[in-house]
Motif scaffolding. Structure first.
Motif, PDB file in Angstrom:
ATOM      1  N   VAL A 225     -47.385 -31.664  36.728  1.00 50.19           N
ATOM      2  CA  VAL A 225     -46.818 -31.941  35.412  1.00 50.19           C
ATOM      3  C   VAL A 225     -46.444 -33.409  35.370  1.00 50.19           C
ATOM      4  CG1 VAL A 225     -44.928 -31.459  33.829  1.00 50.19           C
ATOM      5  CG2 VAL A 225     -45.936 -29.606  35.161  1.00 50.19           C
ATOM      6  N   LEU A 226     -47.133 -34.136  34.545  1.00 52.48           N
ATOM      7  CA  LEU A 226     -46.884 -35.576  34.469  1.00 52.48           C
ATOM      8  C   LEU A 226     -47.100 -36.034  33.038  1.00 52.48           C
ATOM      9  CD1 LEU A 226     -46.362 -38.268  36.011  1.00 52.48           C
ATOM     10  CD2 LEU A 226     -48.829 -38.500  36.189  1.00 52.48           C
ATOM     11  N   PHE A 227     -46.098 -36.733  32.516  1.00 50.79           N
ATOM     12  CA  PHE A 227     -46.236 -37.275  31.173  1.00 50.79           C
ATOM     13  C   PHE A 227     -46.457 -38.770  31.318  1.00 50.79           C
ATOM     14  CE2 PHE A 227     -43.191 -33.688  30.969  1.00 50.79           C
ATOM     15  CZ  PHE A 227     -44.049 -32.787  30.370  1.00 50.79           C
ATOM     16  N   ASP A 228     -47.708 -39.154  31.315  1.00 49.29           N
ATOM     17  CA  ASP A 228     -48.042 -40.550  31.554  1.00 49.29           C
ATOM     18  C   ASP A 228     -47.982 -41.288  30.224  1.00 49.29           C
ATOM     19  OD1 ASP A 228     -49.013 -42.968  32.261  1.00 49.29           O
ATOM     20  OD2 ASP A 228     -50.670 -42.202  33.465  1.00 49.29           O
ATOM     21  N   LEU A 229     -46.811 -41.847  29.929  1.00 49.69           N
ATOM     22  CA  LEU A 229     -46.629 -42.491  28.625  1.00 49.69           C
ATOM     23  C   LEU A 229     -47.491 -43.743  28.520  1.00 49.69           C
ATOM     24  CD1 LEU A 229     -42.775 -42.156  28.104  1.00 49.69           C
ATOM     25  CD2 LEU A 229     -44.591 -40.774  27.122  1.00 49.69           C
ATOM     26  N   GLY A 230     -47.624 -44.471  29.633  1.00 43.71           N
ATOM     27  CA  GLY A 230     -48.400 -45.702  29.607  1.00 43.71           C
ATOM     28  C   GLY A 230     -49.835 -45.448  29.203  1.00 43.71           C
ATOM     29  N   ALA A 231     -50.462 -44.464  29.846  1.00 43.69           N
ATOM     30  CA  ALA A 231     -51.870 -44.166  29.555  1.00 43.69           C
ATOM     31  C   ALA A 231     -51.995 -43.182  28.404  1.00 43.69           C
ATOM     32  CB  ALA A 231     -52.544 -43.606  30.793  1.00 43.69           C
ATOM     33  N   ARG A 232     -50.869 -42.692  27.935  1.00 41.15           N
ATOM     34  CA  ARG A 232     -50.836 -41.697  26.859  1.00 41.15           C
ATOM     35  C   ARG A 232     -51.669 -40.465  27.198  1.00 41.15           C
ATOM     36  NH1 ARG A 232     -52.219 -46.127  23.569  1.00 41.15           N
ATOM     37  NH2 ARG A 232     -50.605 -47.493  24.302  1.00 41.15           N
ATOM     38  N   ARG A 233     -51.470 -39.959  28.399  1.00 43.38           N
ATOM     39  CA  ARG A 233     -52.095 -38.687  28.777  1.00 43.38           C
ATOM     40  C   ARG A 233     -50.983 -37.804  29.321  1.00 43.38           C
ATOM     41  NH1 ARG A 233     -55.345 -41.248  26.860  1.00 43.38           N
ATOM     42  NH2 ARG A 233     -57.430 -41.835  27.482  1.00 43.38           N
ATOM     43  N   PHE A 234     -50.992 -36.557  28.904  1.00 43.31           N
ATOM     44  CA  PHE A 234     -49.945 -35.650  29.344  1.00 43.31           C
ATOM     45  C   PHE A 234     -50.593 -34.512  30.099  1.00 43.31           C
ATOM     46  CE2 PHE A 234     -48.977 -37.718  25.336  1.00 43.31           C
ATOM     47  CZ  PHE A 234     -47.948 -38.520  25.755  1.00 43.31           C
ATOM     48  N   TYR A 235     -50.237 -34.403  31.353  1.00 40.53           N
ATOM     49  CA  TYR A 235     -50.873 -33.417  32.213  1.00 40.53           C
ATOM     50  C   TYR A 235     -49.917 -32.260  32.448  1.00 40.53           C
ATOM     51  CZ  TYR A 235     -53.681 -37.531  33.273  1.00 40.53           C
ATOM     52  OH  TYR A 235     -54.461 -38.653  33.176  1.00 40.53           O
ATOM     53  N   ILE A 236     -50.344 -31.063  32.082  1.00 43.17           N
ATOM     54  CA  ILE A 236     -49.557 -29.875  32.388  1.00 43.17           C
ATOM     55  C   ILE A 236     -50.505 -28.894  33.048  1.00 43.17           C
ATOM     56  CG2 ILE A 236     -48.098 -28.047  31.452  1.00 43.17           C
ATOM     57  CD1 ILE A 236     -47.629 -29.927  29.036  1.00 43.17           C
ATOM     58  N   PHE A 237     -50.439 -28.821  34.373  1.00 42.60           N
ATOM     59  CA  PHE A 237     -51.388 -28.041  35.150  1.00 42.60           C
ATOM     60  C   PHE A 237     -52.815 -28.406  34.726  1.00 42.60           C
ATOM     61  CE2 PHE A 237     -47.336 -25.936  35.448  1.00 42.60           C
ATOM     62  CZ  PHE A 237     -47.218 -25.861  36.828  1.00 42.60           C
ATOM     63  N   ASN A 238     -53.618 -27.425  34.275  1.00 39.27           N
ATOM     64  CA  ASN A 238     -54.993 -27.846  34.002  1.00 39.27           C
ATOM     65  C   ASN A 238     -55.182 -28.373  32.577  1.00 39.27           C
ATOM     66  OD1 ASN A 238     -54.757 -25.514  32.657  1.00 39.27           O
ATOM     67  ND2 ASN A 238     -56.734 -24.666  33.263  1.00 39.27           N
ATOM     68  N   LEU A 239     -54.089 -28.464  31.849  1.00 37.47           N
ATOM     69  CA  LEU A 239     -54.180 -29.003  30.487  1.00 37.47           C
ATOM     70  C   LEU A 239     -54.067 -30.519  30.541  1.00 37.47           C
ATOM     71  CD1 LEU A 239     -51.911 -27.151  27.911  1.00 37.47           C
ATOM     72  CD2 LEU A 239     -54.379 -27.478  27.837  1.00 37.47           C
ATOM     73  N   VAL A 240     -54.955 -31.200  29.825  1.00 39.98           N
ATOM     74  CA  VAL A 240     -54.790 -32.635  29.641  1.00 39.98           C
ATOM     75  C   VAL A 240     -54.597 -32.864  28.150  1.00 39.98           C
ATOM     76  CG1 VAL A 240     -55.802 -34.902  29.912  1.00 39.98           C
ATOM     77  CG2 VAL A 240     -56.258 -33.122  31.599  1.00 39.98           C
ATOM     78  N   LEU A 241     -53.420 -33.321  27.780  1.00 43.83           N
ATOM     79  CA  LEU A 241     -53.126 -33.480  26.361  1.00 43.83           C
ATOM     80  C   LEU A 241     -53.152 -34.951  25.975  1.00 43.83           C
ATOM     81  CD1 LEU A 241     -50.235 -30.882  25.993  1.00 43.83           C
ATOM     82  CD2 LEU A 241     -52.633 -30.612  25.394  1.00 43.83           C
TER      83      LEU A 241
END
Ligand code: SF4
Ligand code: SF4
Lengths: 303, 489
Positions: B82-98
């Motif tokens: 679970v990682l909310f990468d604000l810099g790259a604007r990608r939000f990872y929640i398990f296998n979801l990439v938002l």
């Protein structure tokens, strides 16, 4: 700023600000106490309708403290930053100053990236993936407005991906175009060519040069009139990069396709301008950008 | 029935502010005087409690903190689960990439949270406040640490009132160290959701954390420390907006922690062996334990009050008192207003759970949850944005064909390379003059210029709706996006 050339508005704004802050302080102090019937039962002693009583649920004092802190903050802020009318504040901050500082910082940040391209040839830069990515962004922000985001231009704006160059397509020439801009001038030639019919014949001759659909009888009649055009476009119509005169023998039509478009240009002429970029972009940026643009028509290099 | 003497007055003010400052009715001849409308903070020393509800609270403390502290350390493939990468604007929640474009899911989660809150509140009052709210959870942890260092309520009160001794200093210091450690760890974990926590840990040990990371770690640590260590009930009483509007979800069938006045009054001390019927006393022995354990410092015996966060501590402690006295439990208990007034049984309460408001909340909630799950399930593993070119309206290219330029942004929401096949439909003889297949790297987004051609005079002048179809090669997921083709006059 012209609002502040007279003292009035400055004083007015200062007064509104200072009085506003003072009023907040006064309100805090003033509303801290109240005269009330008190029965020490946690109500104010006020009774309405016989049984409706007002409770005294005091505001916690720490919350009052937070209000006081905002007032202190505003005083400190106004001392250091502009806000009190025309006063510039102790730090001398201005938005344009901050803008300049950020530009300088941005340039300092990217300088090491561009430094890598200094010693490289245009051909090598065009092959470099990082330079390609930078070039693409520079192009999108500065060039695509006219030449399109795929660099293929549109009517009046040259296509940069073909081998046809009005002013020469070597990296040096492209860099020169970027730095100084270009003015393409086609004078109205109707008078030199003759009657409207002559112009129509000439237009068909011009179409025939590139093998485009044309009326061959008219083209033959128009051939002699081409002498007026040869001064710039050459007697064979292949154009002259030194003058920026387009090649008329290829199938590329900068100012429109077909007989009527050609007649229009011959009659009215055209001044086309490519603005100079030297003010906007740094030399390093122009170098990367010109290599990127060069890469368009020298395939195998860029996409 | 031994109706309390104060019933008549209580009708006037059913909600009583605390702490009680005397009798309800103004004594005759009360004087007018100046009163302070700002109040110094009175420290509350909640007594620790154990029992049924406190077990539940601790279970939730463990559960929520296991998730909060543990989640950032979980690995998923090559990255943090679970990682909310604000810099790259990608939000990872398990296998979801938002992507930021998936914002609607955040909205969905917020709507679901709000509706669940409404539902739980309508059924069982301030369940969230008493058991799961971070303010409660961290206060519980900090209180426990405080008790470790300084002892329980009476010891703390005595020590605070006394002079500064060596014993007091080291106990307070120990408490501060533990508080600060928990605060820092919480701040660190929080930032670990936004910056890969392993590298953040490395940076922390090398003392090379970035300025923003340092700021947020410290900020969040301080917020935890201040709120759980010092602000405590003040947050619930004066800052929390939820506490202000939850009464809109209450009705007379909502479960609340309540004191059974009919059974308890008149209160009074008595010996364990005394006979209730001869004493003419209610079940409440006036031990005031329910007041001592209350984290917001109120007396539940005065009825439902806005300060009560429904933690059930008073019910727990009163049950132990009842046990000791040999009385039936439940003098202070979860019950509803109707149940208390009309002497309902548990079955009666249950029968009144399914009220219209509960049914409405649950059906809307169910609908939103379903919609969200279905939309997540059917979500294509990439996104497409179509923009007409910023400048070129239309142009004629060699061969006299009419050309429009579009920029397609393809956002790969997979962590593998994907190949895409693009086509355009909507007008006869519409063709792409660019390569129709393209590759986008894992979780990358790529802008691609697409040129679409039409034969000269292949359509009337004006704008014509067309659409782009983008197919991902591996699993044939399809996304279509609308645009227009412009034919100039
Ligand atoms: S804990 Fe129970 S018995 Fe003791 S004062 Fe409170 S209500 Fe009465
Ligand atoms: S009154 Fe009881 S349930 Fe309410 S906050 Fe106090 S201890 Fe918790």
């Amino acid at each position: 700023m012209s609002d502040f050339t007279s003292n009035f508005w400055s004083v007015y704004v200062t007064a509104v600000t200072v009085i506003g802050i003072a009023a907040c302080l006064f309100l805090l102090w003033f509303s801290g106490k109240a005269k009330a019937m008190t029965a020490h039962d946690n109500t104010t002693g006020h009774v309405w309708d016989g049984d409706l009583r007002e409770m005294n649920n005091p505001l916690p004092r720490w919350w009052v403290g937070l209000f006081v802190i905002t007032i202190i903050f505003s005083a400190v802020y106004l001392a250091f930053y502009p806000g009190l009318g025309a006063s510039a504040g102790k730090l001398g901050w201005t938005s344009s100053g901050q803008f300049q500082a950020e530009i300088a910082k941005g340039e300092a940040d990217i300088a090491p990236i561009y430094a890598r391209f200094d010693a490289m040839s245009a051909e090598d830069i065009a092959k470099d993936p990082q330079a390609h990515a930078i070039g693409e962004r520079l192009f999108m922000n500065n060039c695509s407005q006219c030449h399109g985001s795929d660099a293929r231009g549109s009517k009046g704006f040259p296509n940069l991906t073909d081998a046809d160059w009005l002013h020469g397509g070597s990296p040096e020439k492209i860099m020169e175009t970027l730095n100084q801009g270009r003015v393409g001038q086609m004078p109205p030639m109707a008078a030199a060519v003759g009657s409207g019919d002559d112009v129509k014949n000439l237009a068909n001759y011009v179409l025939s040069l590139s093998g485009s659909p044309h009326d061959s009888v008219r083209a033959n009649l128009g051939k002699s009139k081409f002498a007026a055009c040869a001064a710039c476009h050459g007697s064979d119509g292949k154009g002259n990069p030194a003058l920026g005169a387009p090649n008329l023998t290829d199938d590329i039509w900068l100012h429109g396709y077909g007989e009527s478009a050609i007649i229009n240009i011959v009659n009215n002429g055209k001044v086309n301008q490519m603005p100079a970029q030297v003010q906007k972009l740094s030399p390093a940026q122009i170098k990367v950008l010109s290599s990127y643009v060069w890469g368009f028509s020298n395939t195998g290099v860029a996409k | 029935m031994n109706a309390p003497a104060s019933t008549a007055e209580k009708k006037i003010i059913p909600i009583v502010a605390s702490p009680d400052k005397g009798s309800i009715a103004p004594p005759p001849g009360a004087d007018e005087e100046t009163i302070a409308l700002y109040e110094a903070h009175q420290k509350i020393y909640p007594r620790s409690v154990s029992g049924y509800f406190s077990k539940w609270r601790w279970a939730l403390v463990f559960l929520t903190q296991l998730v909060f502290y543990g989640l950032p350390w979980l690995e998923w493939g090559q990255r943090q689960a679970v990682l909310f990468d604000l810099g790259a604007r990608r939000f990872y929640i398990f296998n979801l990439v938002l992507y930021p474009q998936d914002f609607v899911y955040l909205t969905g989660i917020l709507v679901i949270s709000a509706l669940s809150l409404f539902l739980f509140t309508a059924v069982a009052g301030r369940l969230w406040c008493g058991y799961a709210c971070p303010q409660t959870v961290y206060t519980e942890i900090f209180l426990w640490l405080e008790k470790l260092a300084e002892g329980d309520r009476s010891a703390r009160m005595r020590r605070d009132a006394g002079p500064w001794t060596l014993d007091k200093v080291w106990r307070k210091a120990a408490k501060q160290c533990m508080w600060i450690a928990v605060g820092l760890w919480t701040g660190f974990t929080f930032v670990g959701y936004f910056t890969p926590i392993h590298s953040l840990g490395m940076e922390l040990f090398a003392l090379s954390m970035g300025p923003w990371e340092t700021f947020w770690v410290l900020f969040y640590s301080f917020a935890t420390y201040g709120n759980a260590g010092y602000m405590r009930e003040q947050v619930c009483k004066y800052m929390c907006p939820y506490a202000r509007f939850q009464s809109a979800m209450f009705d007379k069938d909502t479960l609340i922690v309540t004191y059974d006045e009919l059974r308890g009054e008149p209160r009074g001390g008595r010996s364990k062996k005394a006979d209730l019927s001869t004493l003419k006393l209610g079940a409440c022995i006036d031990c005031s334990l329910c007041v001592q354990v209350c984290p917001t410092g109120i007396d539940i015996r005065k009825g439902l009050q806005y300060e009560c966060i429904g933690c059930g501590a008073c019910a727990d402690v009163c049950d132990t008192v009842m046990d000791k006295m040999g009385y039936a439990r439940g003098l202070v208990k979860y019950s509803t207003q109707n149940a208390v007034n009309q002497r309902w049984s548990g079955a009666d309460i249950l029968r009144h759970v399914l009220r219209p408001r509960v049914l409405v909340y649950s059906s809307v909630l169910l609908a939103v949850v379903l919609a969200m799950l279905v939309s997540l399930w059917m979500r294509a593993p990439f996104k497409v944005d179509v923009e007409r070119d910023r400048s070129t309206l239309a142009r004629i290219v060699s061969g006299g064909r009419l050309e429009n330029v579009y920029r397609l942004q393809i956002m790969n929401a997979r962590e593998t390379h994907q190949t895409f096949e693009v086509s355009a439909e909507g007008l006869p003889d519409l063709t792409l003059s660019t390569d129709s297949s393209m590759e986008v790297g894992p979780t990358e987004s790529r802008w691609i210029a697409i040129r679409v051609q039409l034969p000269y005079e292949g359509a009337t002048p004006g704008s014509h709706p067309i659409h782009f179809t983008v197919k991902s090669a591996p699993d044939a997921a399809v996304v279509t996006e609308k645009s227009v083709f412009i034919v100039p006059r």
